[in-house]
Structures are given as C-alpha cells and as structure tokens.
Design a protein around this motif. Structure first.
Motif, PDB file in Angstrom:
ATOM      1  N   SER A 162       0.811  -1.215   0.000  1.00  0.00           N
ATOM      2  CA  SER A 162       0.000   0.000   0.000  1.00  0.00           C
ATOM      3  C   SER A 162       0.845   1.267   0.000  1.00  0.00           C
ATOM      4  O   SER A 162       2.014   1.262   0.403  1.00  0.00           O
ATOM      5  CB  SER A 162      -0.915   0.025   1.230  1.00  0.00           C
ATOM      6  OG  SER A 162      -0.152   0.228   2.411  1.00  0.00           O
ATOM      7  N   GLY A 163       0.224   2.363  -0.418  1.00  0.00           N
ATOM      8  CA  GLY A 163       0.906   3.645  -0.396  1.00  0.00           C
ATOM      9  C   GLY A 163       1.320   4.040   1.005  1.00  0.00           C
ATOM     10  O   GLY A 163       2.433   4.525   1.226  1.00  0.00           O
ATOM     11  N   ALA A 164       0.422   3.836   1.983  1.00  0.00           N
ATOM     12  CA  ALA A 164       0.733   4.191   3.361  1.00  0.00           C
ATOM     13  C   ALA A 164       1.893   3.355   3.890  1.00  0.00           C
ATOM     14  O   ALA A 164       2.784   3.854   4.572  1.00  0.00           O
ATOM     15  CB  ALA A 164      -0.500   3.996   4.245  1.00  0.00           C
ATOM     16  N   GLY A 165       1.893   2.065   3.565  1.00  0.00           N
ATOM     17  CA  GLY A 165       2.953   1.187   4.042  1.00  0.00           C
ATOM     18  C   GLY A 165       4.296   1.473   3.402  1.00  0.00           C
ATOM     19  O   GLY A 165       5.341   1.453   4.073  1.00  0.00           O
ATOM     20  N   ILE A 166       4.278   1.732   2.107  1.00  0.00           N
ATOM     21  CA  ILE A 166       5.523   2.059   1.406  1.00  0.00           C
ATOM     22  C   ILE A 166       6.098   3.363   1.949  1.00  0.00           C
ATOM     23  O   ILE A 166       7.302   3.471   2.205  1.00  0.00           O
ATOM     24  CB  ILE A 166       5.281   2.136  -0.111  1.00  0.00           C
ATOM     25  CG1 ILE A 166       4.986   0.728  -0.657  1.00  0.00           C
ATOM     26  CG2 ILE A 166       6.481   2.746  -0.834  1.00  0.00           C
ATOM     27  CD1 ILE A 166       4.459   0.709  -2.072  1.00  0.00           C
ATOM     28  N   ALA A 167       5.234   4.355   2.159  1.00  0.00           N
ATOM     29  CA  ALA A 167       5.695   5.625   2.723  1.00  0.00           C
ATOM     30  C   ALA A 167       6.295   5.422   4.114  1.00  0.00           C
ATOM     31  O   ALA A 167       7.311   6.027   4.462  1.00  0.00           O
ATOM     32  CB  ALA A 167       4.534   6.621   2.787  1.00  0.00           C
TER      33      ALA A 167
ATOM     34  N   GLY B 140       2.690  -6.384  -5.717  1.00  0.00           N
ATOM     35  CA  GLY B 140       1.368  -6.303  -6.323  1.00  0.00           C
ATOM     36  C   GLY B 140       1.083  -4.989  -7.017  1.00  0.00           C
ATOM     37  O   GLY B 140       1.868  -4.042  -6.956  1.00  0.00           O
ATOM     38  N   PRO B 141      -0.076  -4.925  -7.679  1.00  0.00           N
ATOM     39  CA  PRO B 141      -0.396  -3.765  -8.524  1.00  0.00           C
ATOM     40  C   PRO B 141      -0.565  -2.460  -7.760  1.00  0.00           C
ATOM     41  O   PRO B 141      -0.270  -1.389  -8.290  1.00  0.00           O
ATOM     42  CB  PRO B 141      -1.704  -4.176  -9.220  1.00  0.00           C
ATOM     43  CG  PRO B 141      -2.283  -5.249  -8.346  1.00  0.00           C
ATOM     44  CD  PRO B 141      -1.118  -5.969  -7.768  1.00  0.00           C
ATOM     45  N   ARG B 142      -1.060  -2.504  -6.506  1.00  0.00           N
ATOM     46  CA  ARG B 142      -1.256  -1.265  -5.753  1.00  0.00           C
ATOM     47  C   ARG B 142       0.058  -0.550  -5.493  1.00  0.00           C
ATOM     48  O   ARG B 142       0.104   0.679  -5.389  1.00  0.00           O
ATOM     49  CB  ARG B 142      -1.945  -1.555  -4.418  1.00  0.00           C
ATOM     50  CG  ARG B 142      -3.450  -1.453  -4.425  1.00  0.00           C
ATOM     51  CD  ARG B 142      -4.018  -1.361  -3.024  1.00  0.00           C
ATOM     52  NE  ARG B 142      -3.731  -2.534  -2.237  1.00  0.00           N
ATOM     53  CZ  ARG B 142      -4.512  -3.600  -2.149  1.00  0.00           C
ATOM     54  NH1 ARG B 142      -5.642  -3.642  -2.827  1.00  0.00           N
ATOM     55  NH2 ARG B 142      -4.196  -4.624  -1.388  1.00  0.00           N
TER      56      ARG B 142
END
Length: 217
Positions: A167-172, A185-187
């Motif tokens: 997820s965006g939040a997790g990657i950030a 994955g695609p997200r």
C-alpha cells in the motif's frame, strides 16, 4: 526481466495485500461502512489500504470526533475478524515464509493482533515469532513507528532492513523509516518502492555465511 539482488539483515513484512489477499473482506466491510456514511465507495477504498481503520475514518470524515472513529473501528475490527470468506495467500507467500524460518523477520501490520492471527491462519500461513500490530504503536502507517519498533526488537539497524509492502501508506512508512521497500502487487506500483514485484512467487531469500540475507527479486 533481469533479477535484482538486495542484501539485508532482517525482513519486515506487511500482511494484507503482501502476504494475505484479504481484498474481498476489506471491500465488503468498508463499502458497507461507506454506504452507511453516504460516502463514495471508490473514494473510501482509495484511502483504507495500509492504515488503521480509525485513521482512515478521520481522513474520510475529518469533522467527526476521534472517539467516534475509535469506537467504530473497534466494531469494524470485530466484523473483519469474523469474516474470512475469500481470504487466500498472495501467490508465493507460503514458500516465501517457509524460506524465512530461523531468519530475522517480523510482521508489521495495521491490523490488531487477533485480526492478524485470524487472517494468517485463514490463508494457511505461519505466524511470525515477532509481530508488531496495532496495539504496539501509537501512530498508524504512514508513520514509520511500526517498522522502527520491529527493527529495534530484532536488534537491526533500520538501514539494514528490507520492507515488503503493497500500500501507499505502508511504502511511505518503510521509506520514512530509512528502509528499502519491495513493493508487492499492482497497488504498490504507483507509490515508488525501491523495487517492484507482481507477487512473491519469484522472491528468493538466502542466508550468507556472514549472517546477511541475499534477496533476489
């Protein structure tokens, strides 16, 4: 596609979307909540992945008291915990986790302890010895607290940790912790992880004699 090799001292793993495909449950529960609030379901789904529920609610309903968000999040967690229909492992997750037996790794998830245990079991995956769940942090992803706490528990410098996130939040959160991130994955593609993989099928982890981990993605 040419394989990429990374080295690390520990792997920090998100759960939903990274190890466990729980999208069916998340969609059912959060779209039902969106309808009850008169919110657009697609807008809600663009926010909720990777965050603790009360933070998602605060973003979507910024004028609502946090006490109400926390109360509704407790109800949401109970609903999600009771619903395991459609939960499956992300492709490659069983072999990937099996390869980590005895190696430094941790689960770092925005789910609480009970939900994370139920979902991992529903997907037929082993539960890591170290798990940093919602109860262990004061701030949800995208805050890096969870990843930093996991690194500290493992006794590994953040720069030597490799995060797996969808997820965006997790990657950030992983990047803010000073860690490299494998987007799964695609997200993940839209959020600029260090490396991107479609799933865990081709990921290989090898322990080197010096104690470092060689990760091929």
């Amino acid at each position: 596609m040419t394989a990429t090799e990374l080295t690390a001292r520990a792997l920090l793993l998100d759960m939903d979307g990274t190890l466990v495909n729980s999208d069916a449950v998340v969609e059912r529960c959060w779209r039902r909540w969106a309808a009850a609030q008169g919110l657009d379901g697609d807008r809600v789904m663009s926010v909720v992945h990777g965050r603790q529920g009360h933070l998602s609610m605060a973003i979507l309903l910024p004028d609502r008291p946090m006490e109400q968000n926390l109360a509704e999040n407790r109800e949401m967690l109970a609903t999600e915990t009771a619903d395991t229909e459609g939960i499956v492992p992300v492709p490659g997750a069983p072999a990937f986790l099996a390869s980590l037996a005895g190696l430094p790794h941790a689960l770092v998830t925005s789910a609480d302890s009970r939900l994370s245990q139920v979902r991992m079991a529903a997907a037929g995956l082993p539960y890591p010895e170290l798990a940093i769940t919602a109860e262990h942090v004061g701030a949800s992803k995208p805050d890096p607290e969870g990843f930093l706490k996991a690194a500290a528990e493992l006794g590994v410098d953040p720069a030597d940790c490799l995060v797996f996130e969808d997820s965006g939040a997790g990657i950030a959160a992983g990047l803010a912790a000073g860690m490299r991130v494998v987007g799964v994955g695609p997200r993940a593609a839209a959020h600029h992880p260090t490396v991107q993989v479609p799933d865990l099928t081709a990921v290989r982890v090898t322990a080197r004699p010096d104690g470092a981990l060689l990760i091929t993605v």
